[in-house]
Motif scaffolding. Structure first.
Motif, PDB file in Angstrom:
ATOM      1  N   ASP B 635       5.991  -3.639 -11.294  1.00 52.34           N
ATOM      2  CA  ASP B 635       7.429  -3.589 -10.269  1.00 52.34           C
ATOM      3  C   ASP B 635       6.877  -2.677  -9.328  1.00 52.34           C
ATOM      4  N   TYR B 636       7.609  -2.520  -8.248  1.00 50.31           N
ATOM      5  CA  TYR B 636       7.353  -1.730  -6.987  1.00 50.31           C
ATOM      6  C   TYR B 636       8.585  -1.453  -6.550  1.00 50.31           C
ATOM      7  N   THR B 637       8.710  -0.149  -5.613  1.00 49.36           N
ATOM      8  CA  THR B 637       9.628   0.260  -4.882  1.00 49.36           C
ATOM      9  C   THR B 637       9.328   0.664  -3.461  1.00 49.36           C
ATOM     10  N   SER B 638       9.525  -0.018  -2.673  1.00 46.46           N
ATOM     11  CA  SER B 638       8.929   0.306  -1.106  1.00 46.46           C
ATOM     12  C   SER B 638      10.160   0.909  -0.204  1.00 46.46           C
ATOM     13  N   VAL B 639       9.693   2.022   0.404  1.00 43.88           N
ATOM     14  CA  VAL B 639      10.779   2.558   1.469  1.00 43.88           C
ATOM     15  C   VAL B 639      10.212   2.823   2.916  1.00 43.88           C
ATOM     16  N   ASP B 640      11.110   2.252   3.599  1.00 43.42           N
ATOM     17  CA  ASP B 640      10.665   2.051   5.093  1.00 43.42           C
ATOM     18  C   ASP B 640      11.684   2.847   5.950  1.00 43.42           C
ATOM     19  N   PHE B 641      11.303   3.587   7.123  1.00 46.47           N
ATOM     20  CA  PHE B 641      11.835   4.293   8.048  1.00 46.47           C
ATOM     21  C   PHE B 641      11.667   3.838   9.369  1.00 46.47           C
ATOM     22  N   THR B 642      12.883   3.696  10.061  1.00 53.68           N
ATOM     23  CA  THR B 642      12.636   3.403  11.627  1.00 53.68           C
ATOM     24  C   THR B 642      13.497   4.233  12.393  1.00 53.68           C
ATOM     25  N   LEU B 643      12.844   4.975  13.363  1.00 51.40           N
ATOM     26  CA  LEU B 643      13.589   5.509  14.268  1.00 51.40           C
ATOM     27  C   LEU B 643      13.514   5.045  15.767  1.00 51.40           C
ATOM     28  N   ALA B 661       6.534   3.774   3.128  1.00 52.65           N
ATOM     29  CA  ALA B 661       6.298   5.118   3.359  1.00 52.65           C
ATOM     30  C   ALA B 661       5.580   5.985   2.039  1.00 52.65           C
ATOM     31  N   PHE B 662       6.135   5.636   1.085  1.00 55.24           N
ATOM     32  CA  PHE B 662       5.477   6.367  -0.205  1.00 55.24           C
ATOM     33  C   PHE B 662       4.216   5.770  -0.613  1.00 55.24           C
ATOM     34  N   ASP B 663       3.806   4.556  -0.101  1.00 51.44           N
ATOM     35  CA  ASP B 663       2.270   4.159  -0.387  1.00 51.44           C
ATOM     36  C   ASP B 663       2.301   3.347  -1.883  1.00 51.44           C
ATOM     37  N   ALA B 664       3.620   2.754  -1.928  1.00 50.40           N
ATOM     38  CA  ALA B 664       3.488   1.993  -3.299  1.00 50.40           C
ATOM     39  C   ALA B 664       2.386   0.803  -3.255  1.00 50.40           C
TER      40      ALA B 664
END
Lengths: 373, 695
Positions: B635-643, B661-664
């Protein structure tokens, strides 16, 4: 010539523009409008269309009386003496983020199209210095300013009397800043609303509206005439706050006849809100099969049958025409004008529920249709 | 001094509060006329499209795309409920595959992708692209995704779902802008966009150039690793990096005049790396070029006759997929002597090229002359053809094990060629009636007949009952069937005795029941629940030496969606999707696709002109298919941020993103037979910067 727009190519200003600050009065901040070559002024439609005279409008808003008449009363006369050349036009608009910024850029596009003389736009941000800008306007021989939005209007109210001011892009006009010769409001003209109502639901004979006289007294006055012209009876009830308004709505729904009654939701923070009034109105009108139309386009997505909303480009053109009128002395009367440059948003789901059975050709003429899917 | 600092702080705070309240008042005023921030772009944008048929659908706008910080269509589609983007497991090329409601196969021919309503399908594999064409999104106005069958309107391949990418027109662009994006993996993109109107003429144009080295994550073991272990060679390039670099050009022109619209498109992907290699063996040398021209001319008159609107369209597509540096199917040193074949000291090398063209002619009308009925009818003719193929290789498979050709890398023909040119004609006819038989009740019935020159006819119905139950609740009940046409590889492949085409193949079929409920729970909260059950028959698979219609698969599940405008500055979007698909032959999970998919995004306009978005994507419980005993895909969880700053109509705007962002450690499944034991590694944390200047 260095236009405000070109100045933004410099990085420090560029960055400043991005974070939304104007750098002093002399630096037009937003750069959403550029210069245009000079040409003859073109006058727009008669500003007298569906206008409320200042006397009428202000009779219901006593606090407005002073502000309305003091400042620009002799300005058109002085400007008329300056001759037929309108000179450049300045636009004050709020330094506001997207997506509302696009609204003003479209209005300014319309102004530039119609003005055909140089148009310089100034973003009114926190550091906007009216006096410094006034000095620059004088040097450029600007005689008329188009003030957009509350902040644009507020900035323009600090200008000397020699500048004529035409205002737009506001729903209501703050009394302290009302120093304009003409205000093109964002409130759709009741005459257009009622005409649209008759076109989609000819059976309607009576229109109810609950309004705060401080906000919409002037508009309801127009609405009475407009209703008469369409053969409609207007039942306008005053309410100063939401609690009172809710009571009136409940009474209305208890007694309304869906075959001939309709409800109009004006742009009115005292009588229409998203979280209490609108859910009640939507539920009751759905259950009883009542027609509801609105002056706020977002209500159509929620389930109101239709709304009229601003055609920004055309609004800009008409603001330019009014400004040219002021600049050349053949000015429009000082008045609050309702919005006549409109698009139509329409809810097909509600229309089906009401059994209106509209022709596709009529639907084709609408600018926004909901639901989307 | 301290006191002064404190005072200065108070003054600054007061100033900030005053500034904010001024802006807030301004926005409050404008919201009365234009709606709140989430609505105003609609009120200032272009006209909405009328729906074609009731369905379970998602619409993604250009504003959504900007909030996601996405630069490719794949990144956008991963955020759609019930859709998971995976990667090609036939050629291990990393070409995106679209698993919808658990229907995820090696090349994803079960989802119809269209560009402005025209299918992008290549008949070679029956999917949008054989090669890794990651479509850019700068020129996308909106994407409409329909889950469930759509063959009654769209024909072939609208099987698990339909994706329609709608490009920007002059009204959407309205000016000229240029942009530059730089990011991880030595990625550079630049583009120019223009849109203008003059009288009845409107024109828009878009050109984008790009290059990237692609991510270089390590593949620990490949097919050759297994061969090496079996026969004692050391040929494998694993552990080694995947090869995902490419250069790209994308262009689009859209000209409208009165009732006519002419569109032209160009897509080039050059120096395409081979992913993990066409044979599942790392191939750092091979390079591929994919070039596509498209054009369509349409004429639309909504009032052609009384109560009758008509659209005529002609669309053309030309696609060339060529190998510019021959592919090392297996690397230098590979040997098949033990299997009765040859040794390949320079590698087992092949270069199959193909050229394809399509012409699609169609007419569609809407008649509204009958009270309470809306009749849609249409017909058309498609010609699709792979008109030329060529192949050079240094091996033959005709004797069982790979055997070296005497002349080395030589052009081949006949039975040794991977595919001979073939042609397909399709004639079709459809009708749909939307009948409002009672207040708040609408029944839509549709039927489409397709006649294929190769496999014959297929008829697909669609029924939908829509009940506008309350002012805030809509319920839909839907039934439909759909089909997927066999691809040319499945029908006509030659050259490999264990994967021969079968001209007698019938189309795959699916039967779907769906229910959906949309509830405006509060003025600021909308929820949708969709449930489905489908049965797939005649699934095409390789069985023995050739492709056969053997498989059956049953699936069920649902999606729950939520949109909450929490404040005037904060919007939360999320969905949870569940699916379960069982292969009816093995009674085992169909594998590959996630059983659970959770997505959430928050968009926050924290200051005038600025917005930050965060998105979370949780992909879980991906089983292996029958016979694959490897541990479940992690399984994986990816998190992205955009400013980002607001997209300005004039001047500059900027965007900065961190993806994953958390290098999954994200992996997409490989097939057991590929030998890529540890699946296809996806990008680690990456950084992206974008600047755009608009005139």
């Amino acid at each position: 010539m260095t236009t405000p727009y070109r100045r933004r190519l410099f990085w420090p200003l560029l960055l400043a523009g991005v974070v939304g600050h104007s750098h002093g009065a002399a630096v037009p901040g937003g750069g959403i409008a550029g210069d245009r070559p000079g040409a003859n002024a073109v006058l727009g439609r008669s500003a007298g269309d569906a206008a409320v005279s200042p006397e009428d409008a202000l009779a219901e808003r006593p606090a407005f009386r002073t502000a309305m008449f003091v400042a620009p009363a002799n300005a058109p006369l002085r400007l008329a003496a300056a001759g037929g050349n309108p000179g450049p036009i300045a636009v004050f608009y709020p330094d506001i983020g997207e997506p509302y910024r696009s609204v003003f850029s479209k209005i300014i596009e319309g102004i530039e199209e119609r003005a055909r003389s140089r148009v310089t736009s100034y973003a009114v941000g926190n550091n906007f210095n009216t006096q410094e800008v006034a000095g620059e306007l004088k040097r450029q021989e600007v005689r008329v300013v188009i003030a957009l939005g509350r902040n644009g209007l507020k900035a323009a109210s600090g200008l000397d009397k020699e500048f004529g001011v035409v205002a737009g892009g506001v729903v209501s006009v703050p009394e302290a800043e009302l120093k304009t010769s003409a205000v093109l409001s964002l409130a759709p003209d009741p005459a257009l609303l009622f005409a649209r109502l008759k076109s989609v639901s000819p059976r309607i004979q009576r229109v109810f509206v609950v309004y705060d006289p401080r906000q919409n007294g002037w508009l309801v006055k127009l609405a009475r005439d407009a209703a008469r012209a369409q053969g409609l009876e207007l039942v306008a009830q005053e309410a100063g706050d939401l609690k009172v308004a809710l009571g009136i709505y409940q009474n209305f729904f208890a007694a309304a006849d869906p075959r001939r009654d309709a409800l109009w939701l004006p742009q009115d923070s005292a009588t229409v809100d998203e979280s209490t009034v609108l859910p009640l109105v939507l539920q009751e009108s759905w259950n009883k099969g009542l027609t509801v139309f609105s002056s706020s386009v977002a209500h159509v997505k929620r389930g109101v049958l239709f709304a009229l909303y601003p055609n920004n480009l055309e609004l800009g053109r008409n603001l330019a025409a009014s400004a040219l009128g002021v600049a050349t002395g053949s000015t429009a009367p000082r008045a609050i004008l309702p919005l006549r440059d409109v698009h139509t948003a329409f809810n097909t789901r509600t229309s089906s529920h009401l059994g209106l059975g509209l022709s596709p050709s009529l639907l084709q003429g609408f600018d926004l249709l909901f639901p989307e899917q | 001094m301290k006191k002064m600092r404190r005072m200065a702080g108070v003054v600054a705070w007061g100033w900030a509060v005053a500034a904010l309240s001024q802006t807030a008042m301004e926005e409050e005023d404008l919201a009365l006329a234009y709606g709140d921030k989430s609505f105003v772009s609609i009120a200032t944008g272009t006209r909405q499209l009328l729906r074609k048929a009731p369905s379970t659908s998602t619409v993604i706008t250009a504003e959504d795309i900007a909030a996601m910080g996405a630069s490719t269509l794949s990144e956008v589609l991963e955020t759609v409920p019930g859709l998971h983007v995976s990667r090609n497991t036939l050629q291990n090329s990393y070409t995106p595959t679209y698993g919808m409601r658990g229907i995820l196969t090696d090349t994803s021919p079960h989802v119809l992708m269209m560009m402005n309503g025209v299918p992008r399908t290549s008949v070679y594999l029956g999917n949008p692209d054989e090669q890794r064409v990651e479509l850019p999104v700068e020129n996308v106005a909106r994407i409409e995704i329909i889950r469930g069958p759509g063959s009654a309107i769209y024909g072939a391949d609208a099987f698990a779902g339909t994706i329609n990418v709608i490009t920007k027109t002059a009204g959407d662009i309205n000016g000229t802008s240029t942009g530059l994006r730089a990011g991880s993996f030595n990625t550079w993109d630049t583009w120019l966009q223009h849109g203008s109107k003059s009288g009845e003429m409107e024109i828009s144009a878009f050109i984008k150039l790009g290059t990237t080295d692609g991510q270089r994550r390590t593949v620990r073991a490949d097919f050759q690793s297994g061969l090496d272990a079996a026969v004692g060679t050391t040929a494998s390039r694993a552990p080694g990096p995947v090869n995902l670099g490419y250069d790209s050009i994308d262009g689009q022109v859209d000209v409208g005049y009165n009732k006519l619209r002419l569109r032209a498109g160009y897509t080039l992907r050059d120096n395409l790396g081979t992913g993990v290699g066409i044979g599942g063996a790392l191939d750092p040398a091979g390079r591929v070029r994919s070039e596509r021209f498209t054009g369509d001319l349409s004429w639309t008159d909504p009032a052609f006759a009384r109560d009758f609107g008509l659209t005529l369209q002609a669309a053309y597509m030309q696609l060339a997929n060529r190998i510019t540096t021959p592919l090392r199917v297996f690397p230098a040193g590979a040997s098949f002597v033990a299997q009765g074949g040859s040794a390949f000291p320079s590698g087992m090398i092949g270069a199959p090229d193909k050229w394809e063209r399509q012409l699609r002619l169609s007419a569609a009308g809407v008649y509204t002359g009958f009270s309470d009925h809306r009749l849609r009818l249409g017909f058309g003719h498609d010609e699709t053809e792979i008109y030329k193929t060529a192949e050079r290789k240094n091996f033959t498979l005709l004797f069982g094990a790979p055997t070296a050709l005497a002349g080395g890398l030589t052009p081949v023909s006949g039975a040794d060629l991977f595919l001979a040119p073939h042609r397909r004609h399709v004639d079709y006819l459809y009708v749909q009636d939307e009948w409002s038989f009672a207040r708040d009740w609408t029944l839509t019935g549709g039927l489409r007949y397709d006649r294929y020159s190769d496999f014959g006819g297929t008829t697909n119905p669609r029924l939908a009952l829509v009940w506008e139950a309350r002012h805030d609740l809509t319920a839909k009940l839907m039934y439909g069937t759909a089909f997927r046409a066999p691809s040319f590889i499945e029908q006509y492949a030659t050259g490999n005795p264990i994967a021969l085409g079968n001209p007698a193949l019938a189309p795959e079929k699916i039967q779907t029941f769906e229910g959906s409920f949309t509830w405006q729970a509060r003025h600021d909260l909308q929820t949708t629940l969709s449930l489905f059950r489908h049965r797939i028959s005649d699934l095409i698979g390789q069985s023995g030496m050739t492709y056969l219609n053997t498989g059956r698969q049953n699936g069920s599940g649902g999606e729950f969606e939520l949109v909450w405008d929490a404040t005037t500055a904060v919007r939360l979007i999320g969905h949870y999707a569940y699916q379960k698909n069982i292969d009816q032959t093995t009674k085992h999970d169909a594998g590959f696709a996630p059983h659970h998919h959770l997505y959430a995004r928050a968009d926050w306009r924290f200051a005038a002109g600025w917005a930050v978005s965060g998105q979370l994507n949780y992909v879980a419980d991906r089983n292996r298919p029958f016979g694959d005993t490897r541990p479940q895909i992690p399984d994986y969880t990816s998190v992205d941020f955009t400013l980002r700053t607001d997209q300005a109509k004039h001047g500059w705007d900027f965007s900065a993103s961190i993806r994953n962002a958390f290098d999954a450690d994200i992996r997409e499944p490989s097939k057991l037979s590929s030998g890529i034991t540890f699946d296809l590694p996806m990008p680690r944390r990456s950084f992206w910067l974008q600047a755009r200047y608009s005139l």
